[in-house]
Design a protein around this motif. Structure first.
Motif, PDB file in Angstrom:
ATOM      1  N   ASN A  93     -37.635  -3.578  -2.241  1.00 51.60           N
ATOM      2  CA  ASN A  93     -37.716  -2.255  -2.852  1.00 51.60           C
ATOM      3  C   ASN A  93     -36.335  -1.739  -3.249  1.00 51.60           C
ATOM      4  O   ASN A  93     -36.142  -1.218  -4.363  1.00 51.60           O
ATOM      5  CB  ASN A  93     -38.378  -1.290  -1.874  1.00 51.60           C
ATOM      6  CG  ASN A  93     -38.431   0.130  -2.381  1.00 51.60           C
ATOM      7  OD1 ASN A  93     -37.490   0.900  -2.170  1.00 51.60           O
ATOM      8  ND2 ASN A  93     -39.502   0.497  -3.044  1.00 51.60           N
ATOM      9  N   LEU A  94     -35.362  -1.878  -2.376  1.00 48.38           N
ATOM     10  CA  LEU A  94     -34.006  -1.416  -2.672  1.00 48.38           C
ATOM     11  C   LEU A  94     -33.426  -2.148  -3.873  1.00 48.38           C
ATOM     12  O   LEU A  94     -32.797  -1.543  -4.751  1.00 48.38           O
ATOM     13  CB  LEU A  94     -33.115  -1.621  -1.446  1.00 48.38           C
ATOM     14  CG  LEU A  94     -33.407  -0.723  -0.236  1.00 48.38           C
ATOM     15  CD1 LEU A  94     -32.682  -1.250   1.002  1.00 48.38           C
ATOM     16  CD2 LEU A  94     -33.005   0.714  -0.508  1.00 48.38           C
ATOM     17  N   CYS A  95     -33.645  -3.451  -3.928  1.00 52.87           N
ATOM     18  CA  CYS A  95     -33.141  -4.241  -5.054  1.00 52.87           C
ATOM     19  C   CYS A  95     -33.890  -3.915  -6.339  1.00 52.87           C
ATOM     20  O   CYS A  95     -33.292  -3.824  -7.425  1.00 52.87           O
ATOM     21  CB  CYS A  95     -33.269  -5.726  -4.746  1.00 52.87           C
ATOM     22  SG  CYS A  95     -32.221  -6.317  -3.393  1.00 52.87           S
ATOM     23  N   PHE A  96     -35.190  -3.724  -6.234  1.00 54.87           N
ATOM     24  CA  PHE A  96     -36.043  -3.522  -7.407  1.00 54.87           C
ATOM     25  C   PHE A  96     -35.790  -2.162  -8.051  1.00 54.87           C
ATOM     26  O   PHE A  96     -35.577  -2.059  -9.267  1.00 54.87           O
ATOM     27  CB  PHE A  96     -37.503  -3.641  -6.970  1.00 54.87           C
ATOM     28  CG  PHE A  96     -38.506  -3.607  -8.088  1.00 54.87           C
ATOM     29  CD1 PHE A  96     -38.643  -4.680  -8.939  1.00 54.87           C
ATOM     30  CD2 PHE A  96     -39.327  -2.508  -8.269  1.00 54.87           C
ATOM     31  CE1 PHE A  96     -39.576  -4.658  -9.960  1.00 54.87           C
ATOM     32  CE2 PHE A  96     -40.261  -2.472  -9.284  1.00 54.87           C
ATOM     33  CZ  PHE A  96     -40.392  -3.560 -10.136  1.00 54.87           C
ATOM     34  N   VAL A  97     -35.784  -1.108  -7.252  1.00 52.03           N
ATOM     35  CA  VAL A  97     -35.556   0.236  -7.792  1.00 52.03           C
ATOM     36  C   VAL A  97     -34.120   0.371  -8.288  1.00 52.03           C
ATOM     37  O   VAL A  97     -33.864   0.895  -9.378  1.00 52.03           O
ATOM     38  CB  VAL A  97     -35.875   1.308  -6.733  1.00 52.03           C
ATOM     39  CG1 VAL A  97     -35.511   2.698  -7.248  1.00 52.03           C
ATOM     40  CG2 VAL A  97     -37.359   1.270  -6.369  1.00 52.03           C
ATOM     41  N   GLY A  98     -33.160  -0.121  -7.497  1.00 57.01           N
ATOM     42  CA  GLY A  98     -31.766  -0.044  -7.913  1.00 57.01           C
ATOM     43  C   GLY A  98     -31.490  -0.836  -9.172  1.00 57.01           C
ATOM     44  O   GLY A  98     -30.818  -0.357 -10.094  1.00 57.01           O
ATOM     45  N   GLY A  99     -32.024  -2.049  -9.246  1.00 54.42           N
ATOM     46  CA  GLY A  99     -31.832  -2.869 -10.434  1.00 54.42           C
ATOM     47  C   GLY A  99     -32.492  -2.269 -11.660  1.00 54.42           C
ATOM     48  O   GLY A  99     -31.938  -2.301 -12.763  1.00 54.42           O
ATOM     49  N   SER A 100     -33.687  -1.712 -11.488  1.00 51.24           N
ATOM     50  CA  SER A 100     -34.390  -1.082 -12.607  1.00 51.24           C
ATOM     51  C   SER A 100     -33.617   0.118 -13.133  1.00 51.24           C
ATOM     52  O   SER A 100     -33.547   0.354 -14.344  1.00 51.24           O
ATOM     53  CB  SER A 100     -35.795  -0.646 -12.172  1.00 51.24           C
ATOM     54  OG  SER A 100     -36.568  -1.762 -11.766  1.00 51.24           O
ATOM     55  N   ALA A 101     -33.020   0.895 -12.225  1.00 53.63           N
ATOM     56  CA  ALA A 101     -32.232   2.054 -12.646  1.00 53.63           C
ATOM     57  C   ALA A 101     -31.005   1.625 -13.440  1.00 53.63           C
ATOM     58  O   ALA A 101     -30.601   2.290 -14.396  1.00 53.63           O
ATOM     59  CB  ALA A 101     -31.814   2.870 -11.426  1.00 53.63           C
TER      60      ALA A 101
END
Length: 394
Positions: free
Chosen positions: A304-312
């Motif tokens: 989740n941390l990687c996915f949301v951060g990367g998407s942002a």
């Protein structure tokens, strides 16, 4: 607000669809072809998601985004019905085709986070992405818990128990398609003017791509093998469902907090924290098999941390057309490599065991974390500089 509600409802329903269909397809293939083949149908779904990301982002440029998302969900509903027939017949090739088509609906759910980001100003896009990802929690956590009940309902109608999850998937995907009926969600007419290779050279893309790929590969490797490993050791659908529910809770439940962290501290430290959590979770899975539920929860949270951060990182500094092109290409790359991970995971499980699989996945996350630590300049700042130079040239 109405548009955000529709996006969140579609994502929640589609994640319930994916949770039940992916797990059931692994078990059907494992029962009929052996453990080493258990990952074939869910891998087809991952491939379909990558291809769907490219197809849907192309359609975004010319058509209402809500209608495009609804198309993806409609195809997913039809594929769920096809999967139910294949499960009854024990036909793994047809089941694999159904999962491939199901990937188009999953691609629609994944791309919804970018559509949501465009509804908010720059400083709140992390929150918007986090909110859409969080909405998936209801479906992703509740879906696995319905594996057992849906199987028992199918049994009362004389069907194999593993057909039940696919019937459930068809219904939930169909409702997700209906949730897309309503106000338009923007049409982008302009073609992107920057070549894709230039977009991939952006500092934000160079940071987001390896982090998102690593998170997806590590998560898929461990998650795909977990239900099959439990099934091999005599655990029933109920126990498998509870463990996957804990995993999906970690994937989605804390997304609003992750989004707030991105907006406040930046995506750079959030993605690195995600890689660190992935290392911890895989180490726990390898060292303490009895703590599988906690390990999978942390695995989901690290993703989740990687996915949301990367998407942002990807949702900044470009025109809508260029953003859509880059986002679709990154998602395609992420899901294509995840497909390889998913396919190999059960092969490694069959020949080396779950502990070796977890150690290998954790080592990958550790290597990428170390490599990312070498880069000190925040990617968002470098992206703004790139955009300023681009605007000056134009």
């Amino acid at each position: 607000m109405t548009r955000m509600i529709g996006l969140c409802a579609g994502v929640a329903l589609m994640n319930a669809t994916m949770a039940v269909a992916s797990t059931a397809s692994t078990l059907v293939a494992g029962d009929h072809l052996g453990t080493g083949w258990g990952a074939v149908p869910p891998t087809a779904d991952v491939i379909g998601t990558g291809a769907g990301a490219i197809l849907l982002t192309r359609l975004f440029r010319r058509h209402d985004r809500r209608a495009v998302l609804g198309l993806g969900y409609t195809v997913a509903a039809l594929s769920g019905a096809l999967g139910a027939v294949a499960a009854v017949q024990g036909n793994v090739p047809v089941l694999t085709l159904a999962m491939l088509l199901l990937g188009l609906g999953n691609a629609a759910a994944q791309l919804s986070r970018y559509a949501a980001a465009e509804l908010y100003p720059q400083g709140r896009r992390g929150f918007a992405i986090g909110l859409v990802v969080w909405s998936a929690a209801a479906g992703a956590v509740g879906g696995p818990l319905l594996l057992g009940p849906s199987g028992r309902v199918a049994g009362t109608f004389g069907l194999t128990m593993l057909a039940g999850p696919f019937v459930f998937a068809a219904v939930t995907a169909g409702v997700a398609a209906l949730a897309m009926v309503g106000r338009r969600l923007g049409v982008e007419d302009a073609e992107p003017s920057v070549p894709l290779r230039t977009l991939f050279a952006l500092p934000s893309a160079r940071t987001a791509l390896p982090v998102m790929v690593t998170a997806q590969v590590v998560m898929f490797a461990v998650m795909t093998a977990a239900p099959l490993d439990m099934h091999m050791h005599g655990d029933g659908l109920g126990a498998v469902g509870e463990t996957l529910a804990a995993h999906t809770l970690g994937m989605f439940a804390l997304s609003p907090l992750t989004g707030r962290a991105v907006d406040r501290f930046g995506a750079w430290p959030v993605t690195r924290a995600g890689l660190a959590v992935l290392v911890i979770s895989t180490g726990l899975a390898a060292a303490l098999p009895d703590a599988r539920m906690l390990a999978l929860f942390l695995l989901g949270y690290g993703w989740n941390l990687c996915f949301v951060g990367g998407s942002a990182l990807l949702a900044t500094g470009l025109s809508p057309a260029e953003n859509a092109r880059l986002e679709g290409a990154v998602d395609a790359a992420v899901w294509s490599l995840a497909a390889v991970s998913s396919l190999l995971s059960t092969v490694v499980l069959a020949h080396a065991g779950a502990r070796v699989l977890a150690v290998g996945a954790g080592t990958l996350a550790l290597v990428v974390l170390a490599a990312q630590q070498v880069v000190r300049r925040p990617a968002s700042e470098a992206s703004r500089r790139w955009e300023s130079k681009r605007a000056a040239r134009s």
